[in-house]
Scaffold this motif. Sequence first.
Motif, short mmCIF file in Angstrom:
data_model
loop_
_atom_site.label_atom_id
_atom_site.label_comp_id
_atom_site.label_asym_id
_atom_site.label_seq_id
_atom_site.Cartn_x
_atom_site.Cartn_y
_atom_site.Cartn_z
N LEU A 49 0.81 -1.22 0.00
CA LEU A 49 0.00 0.00 0.00
C LEU A 49 0.84 1.27 0.00
N ILE A 50 2.14 1.12 -0.12
CA ILE A 50 3.01 2.30 -0.16
C ILE A 50 2.71 3.10 -1.42
N PRO A 51 2.40 4.39 -1.29
CA PRO A 51 2.00 5.19 -2.46
C PRO A 51 3.15 5.45 -3.41
N LYS A 52 2.80 5.68 -4.66
CA LYS A 52 3.79 6.04 -5.66
C LYS A 52 4.24 7.48 -5.44
N VAL A 138 -2.06 4.37 11.35
CA VAL A 138 -1.25 3.48 10.50
C VAL A 138 -0.06 4.24 9.91
N GLY A 139 -0.25 5.54 9.66
CA GLY A 139 0.85 6.35 9.16
C GLY A 139 1.95 6.52 10.19
N GLY A 140 1.54 6.58 11.48
CA GLY A 140 2.52 6.69 12.54
C GLY A 140 3.29 5.41 12.76
N VAL A 141 2.61 4.27 12.57
CA VAL A 141 3.27 2.98 12.76
C VAL A 141 4.18 2.66 11.58
N HIS A 142 3.68 2.92 10.38
CA HIS A 142 4.44 2.65 9.16
C HIS A 142 4.63 3.95 8.39
N GLY A 143 5.76 4.59 8.61
CA GLY A 143 6.03 5.87 7.97
C GLY A 143 6.07 5.79 6.46
N GLU A 144 6.32 4.58 5.93
CA GLU A 144 6.38 4.42 4.48
C GLU A 144 5.07 4.75 3.79
N LEU A 145 3.97 4.69 4.54
CA LEU A 145 2.65 5.00 3.97
C LEU A 145 2.48 6.49 3.72
#
Length: 262
Positions: A49-52, A138-145
């Motif tokens: 789900l990591i954005p382009k 979820v953005g805080g847990v996985h910064g890649e998002l």
Amino acid sequence: MNSLSYFLSSTKNETVKLKRTFAFWLSVIGAFFIPLIYLLYYLLKYEKLIPKEGENPWDSFMTSQITAASPLLIPMFIILVTSLIVQIEHKSLSVKHLFTLPIPKWSVYFGKLFIVLGLVLFTYVLFALLVFIVGYTVGGVHGELQMWEHTPNVSLFVKLLFRSFISVLGIIGLQFWLSFRFKNFIVPLGIGMVLFITGLIVYQAKESIYYPYAYSMLSLFPLDSKDVNAMVWFPRVALYSIGYFLLFSVLGFLDIRRMNIK
């Protein structure tokens, strides 16, 4: 007492009764359902789900949750919660008691209808808050998002929710009338489910613009625009839905007013 006082008193009484019912907690559960699924999905499958580059992750995150909830879950929720709220009165035989009190019947009917609308609106608002809470979580847990690096398109999100809410007003008006008219909980629930399933079948037909149980789908997959950002606040289905709501509300009250209370 004047008309406004009767209505406010009836609404206050209905609010107090609602707090002790399963219908209220069903609304809370309904608001949590989709955001909770997306919370787990984004936490466990974040790599996919990591954005382009240059893409705002909030766009798909918000719109996908609305499109997941509006066509199926929201109409079923309305059919169930409306039936539950009115069933409380039938089960305790308090409908007869209410209609024998020295208060206008319209204040009883429209006061409860107002509470149903308020409960549905409450579910929408709680759902919206949860979407943002889950997104930032979820953005805080996985910064890649990259949720914290982008700003959510709040205007578009509110517009989609507004269109969805307006589109189900026709269903609320008819289901409320049916629930008040029939003492058996299964009857309005069964009729509503049949009409809803029919809406799923016919919504792609041009004639579905006249079928209120198809509006929850047409509000998000509109006939007036293919660009989600170009959506208007009031599509045709919204105007028809409001018209159906007013029609069913008036017809329902006229029907209930003729009830012979013994």
